[in-house]
Design an enzyme around this catalytic site. Structure first.
Site, short mmCIF file in Angstrom:
data_model
loop_
_atom_site.label_atom_id
_atom_site.label_comp_id
_atom_site.label_asym_id
_atom_site.label_seq_id
_atom_site.Cartn_x
_atom_site.Cartn_y
_atom_site.Cartn_z
N GLN A 1 1.14 -1.21 0.12
CA GLN A 1 0.33 -0.15 -0.09
C GLN A 1 1.19 1.80 -0.26
OE1 GLN A 1 -2.58 -1.40 2.99
NE2 GLN A 1 -4.30 -0.40 2.20
N ARG B 1 4.11 -0.36 13.12
CA ARG B 1 4.22 -1.33 12.53
C ARG B 1 3.98 -1.01 10.74
NH1 ARG B 1 -1.78 -3.78 11.32
NH2 ARG B 1 -1.25 -6.37 11.01
N HIS C 1 1.51 -9.04 4.64
CA HIS C 1 0.15 -8.05 4.37
C HIS C 1 -0.83 -8.49 2.58
CE1 HIS C 1 -2.64 -4.95 6.52
NE2 HIS C 1 -3.06 -4.67 5.43
N GLU D 1 -4.86 -10.59 9.25
CA GLU D 1 -6.32 -10.52 8.10
C GLU D 1 -6.53 -11.75 7.73
OE1 GLU D 1 -8.11 -7.30 7.02
OE2 GLU D 1 -7.78 -6.15 9.06
N ASN E 1 -7.77 -5.85 14.10
CA ASN E 1 -8.16 -4.90 13.65
C ASN E 1 -9.67 -4.90 13.79
OD1 ASN E 1 -5.91 -5.77 12.82
ND2 ASN E 1 -5.45 -5.93 10.65
N TYR F 1 -12.90 -2.60 12.62
CA TYR F 1 -13.46 -1.00 11.94
C TYR F 1 -14.49 -0.51 12.94
CZ TYR F 1 -9.06 -0.69 9.61
OH TYR F 1 -7.80 -0.62 9.28
N GLU G 1 -4.81 -1.97 14.70
CA GLU G 1 -5.13 -1.68 13.47
C GLU G 1 -6.22 -1.06 13.82
OE1 GLU G 1 -5.78 -3.01 9.45
OE2 GLU G 1 -3.96 -3.80 9.17
#
Ligand code: FCB
Length: 474
Positions: free
Chosen positions: A29, A86, A130, A175, A301, A303, A376
């Site tokens: 990313q 991280r 990742h 994830e 993580n 959200y 996250e």
């Protein structure tokens, strides 16, 4: 300086000494430089070239050029006072084809990054996977193939061998739900396959990869702290009807318990295996012991919350995928995702800090004695650069503030929560959404690569400095 900073200098909500204040990114990313210094191709390099996979056909060939700007980026982290950073290591930089000889230039990059971080007082936390699987391994079968887990353990050991003298905190796989079910069932993520049964195998092999890597790394050094990162959701049934309760059980099973039970109890939940029906049968003797090797921490993580219904006809997934895709909910494709009536982020994800509270308490109760870290948490909003050149992203600031308050309350309630990493340090390539969704505390001008801390970054820096949150929640 924000009003909050000027108003009160002593925090009302003080976090424990040693609480880790961090921010996170991932290799594909942010790094760019996809063809430099011997890096091989990953499944994402292939995926972004396929028409219709990413909004506006964007790719991360350049991304935010972190590969060349890492020194400046680390200086910025130090200026913000981050305690920890991280980041993930790109497997195809280390092993261009996913196996065999190590590319020393790849190791050198991360070694320099680690040294720079340590010299700046920022603790490096490494994630080994990742989502950027070497394309050669996908060509050989990808995560549905058991061999990939073994290749991952070799790669993990190589990175750990090179950096373990300076990096203490390690996350194996980020994830696995996304890597398996978005990669191989819905096809929203690379490699973009829509093969539900293969996705379930992929999930098992990602967990097996985690376990094999954990053992390999433990054999190298006893002082590394190792965990896996799971993306957990709070799940609510829309009503108390039997159908809605069953829908909630199914989605909780596939999203949360499948991974938590495997990692921390050494078994897959019987009800989830039943939902998956004939798509199981890939677990070999000894696998579950490998997967559930003791961990030093669980990285979570978080959200959002899903509200689900057993009545068909609602949305097939919680937030619309940017590209036409299948369902990631293997074996439970009929579950509907309904609006819970909360405000949403630019991703369409409902904002619900109470869901984080619920999850932290639940994990601490049902999987006791494992230290937890939020690896996250954050939000995309349609940021606007103000006339003063700054992004006054109060919505993001409030999102993080609310979730940190929840973390504090959970700690007070006895949850062994040791740290928090905001996603993300900087705006970056948000997978199938491309550059349109900005999660950064720091704005990146994609034309000039200029980094400008948003108001949320300055507020977070103040929070870190004070070791806690001040004033009432807004
Ligand atoms: C997580 C991913 C991360 C980023 C955030 C928004 O699922 O781990 O790379 O995409 O979501």
């Amino acid at each position: 300086m924000t009003t909050q900073e000027t108003r009160i200098q002593t925090p009302d909500l003080v976090f424990p000494t040693g609480f880790v204040w961090g921010a996170a990114t991932s290799a594909y990313q942010i790094e760019g430089a996809v063809s430099e210094d011997g890096r091989g191709r990953s499944i994402w390099d292939t995926f972004v070239q396929q028409p219709g996979r990413v909004v506006n056909g964007e790719n991360a060939d350049v991304a935010i050029d972190h590969y060349h700007r890492y020194r400046d980026d680390v200086r910025m982290m130090a200026d913000l006072g981050l305690g920890a950073y991280r980041f993930s290591v790109s497997w195809p930089r280390i092993q261009p084809d996913g196996s065999g000889a190590i590319n020393s230039k790849g190791i050198d990059f991360y070694s320099r990054l680690v040294d720079e971080l340590l010299a700046s007082g920022v603790d490096p936390w490494v994630t080994l996977y990742h989502w950027d699987l070497p394309q050669a391994l996908e060509d050989a079968g990808g995560w549905p193939s058991r061999e990939t887990s073994k290749r991952f353990a070799d790669y993990a050991a190589a990175v750990h061998d090179a950096l373990g003298d300076r990096v203490r905190n390690w996350s194996t796989v980020n994830e696995p739900w996304c890597a398996a079910f978005l990669g191989y069932a819905s096809g929203e993520h690379a490699p973009g396959r829509r093969e539900p049964a293969q996705a379930v195998r992929a999930a098992h092999h990602l967990l097996l990869a985690h376990g094999l890597a954990t053992s390999a790394m433990r054999a190298q050094r006893a002082d590394s702290r190792i965990g896996g990162s799971v993306n957990l959701y709070a799940i609510s049934p829309q009503t108390g009807s039997e159908a809605d309760l069953d829908a909630a059980r199914r989605i909780d099973g596939l999203q949360n318990r499948f991974f938590l039970d495997a990692l921390l109890k050494g078994e897959y939940p019987a009800d989830v295996l039943a939902d998956l029906a004939e798509m199981t049968g890939f677990v070999q003797d000894g696998d579950m012991e490998v997967i559930s090797a003791p961990l030093d921490m669980l990285l979570i993580n978080y959200y959002s919350r899903f509200t689900v219904s057993g009545t068909p006809g609602g949305a097939a997934s919680a937030a619309a995928a940017p590209t036409g895709t299948g369902s990631p909910w293997v074996g439970s494709e009929d579950v509907s995702f309904v609006e819970g009536g909360r405000p949403v982020t630019a991703m369409g994800w409902e904002i619900d800090d109470s869901g984080l509270h619920e999850l932290l308490l639940r994990v601490a109760r049902e999987y006791p004695r494992i230290p937890l870290v939020i690896s996250e948490n954050g939000a995309a909003f349609d940021d606007v650069v103000g006339a003063d050149g700054v992004v006054h992203d109060r919505e993001r600031l409030n999102y993080i503030d609310a979730h940190l308050r929840t973390c504090h309350a959970a700690i007070e309630a006895g949850v062994p929560l040791e740290g928090y990493f905001a996603w993300s340090l900087m705006d970056n390539f948000e997978w199938a959404w491309g550059y349109g969704k900005r999660f950064g505390l720091v704005r990146v001008d994609y034309g000039t690569q200029l980094r400008i801390p948003k108001e949320s970054a300055l507020w977070y820096a103040g929070t870190i400095r004070r070791g806690g949150l001040s004033g009432p929640a807004e």
